[in-house]
Scaffold this motif. Structure first.
Motif, PDB file in Angstrom:
ATOM      1  N   PRO A  22       0.822  -1.216   0.000  1.00 54.21           N
ATOM      2  CA  PRO A  22       0.000   0.000   0.000  1.00 54.21           C
ATOM      3  C   PRO A  22       0.855   1.265   0.000  1.00 54.21           C
ATOM      4  N   MET A  23       0.298   2.314  -0.594  1.00 49.35           N
ATOM      5  CA  MET A  23       0.992   3.598  -0.664  1.00 49.35           C
ATOM      6  C   MET A  23       0.338   4.601   0.280  1.00 49.35           C
ATOM      7  N   GLU A  24      -0.303   4.067   1.310  1.00 49.68           N
ATOM      8  CA  GLU A  24      -0.969   4.898   2.299  1.00 49.68           C
ATOM      9  C   GLU A  24      -0.428   4.514   3.662  1.00 49.68           C
ATOM     10  N   GLY A  25      -0.245   5.503   4.515  1.00 50.57           N
ATOM     11  CA  GLY A  25       0.302   5.208   5.825  1.00 50.57           C
ATOM     12  C   GLY A  25      -0.044   6.278   6.840  1.00 50.57           C
ATOM     13  N   GLU A  26       0.366   5.998   8.067  1.00 52.84           N
ATOM     14  CA  GLU A  26       0.157   6.931   9.176  1.00 52.84           C
ATOM     15  C   GLU A  26       1.519   7.384   9.671  1.00 52.84           C
ATOM     16  N   ILE A  27       1.659   8.678   9.857  1.00 48.42           N
ATOM     17  CA  ILE A  27       2.927   9.223  10.347  1.00 48.42           C
ATOM     18  C   ILE A  27       3.047   8.934  11.833  1.00 48.42           C
TER      19      ILE A  27
END
Length: 99
Positions: free
Chosen positions: A36-41
């Protein structure tokens, strides 16, 4: 996460898990899934210095949900958790939580 603080304009991102199956219900094996190219900082550095030597704070903060490029960042393992370290410029945008 271990006591890790990214330097300058770098951020630590926890990749969010992708879909396990297609819209038609076909289960996707781990070997065929794209990361995935989505994440949480998770953590952010203090910021980069401008030409005058002043620190410019980052536009993102811990807790932001972001989109980043497919090949962005360096994968690291901290306390057994796989995370990404990348520069703020690798982040394409912040996803609004209200959306």
């Amino acid at each position: 996460m271990a006591k890790f603080r990214p330097l300058h304009d770098r951020v630590v991102v926890r990749r969010l898990t992708g879909e396990e199956k297609t819209a038609g219900g076909i289960i996707i094996p781990d070997t065929a899934k794209e990361k995935p190219m989505e994440g949480e900082i998770i953590a952010v550095g203090a910021g980069a210095r401008n030409e005058q030597g002043q620190i410019v704070a980052l536009d993102v903060k811990a807790g932001d949900r972001v989109l980043f490029g497919k090949w962005s960042g360096t994968e690291v393992k901290l306390d057994g958790e796989e995370l990404l370290i990348m520069k703020e410029s690798d982040i394409m945008g912040v996803i609004d939580k209200a959306a």
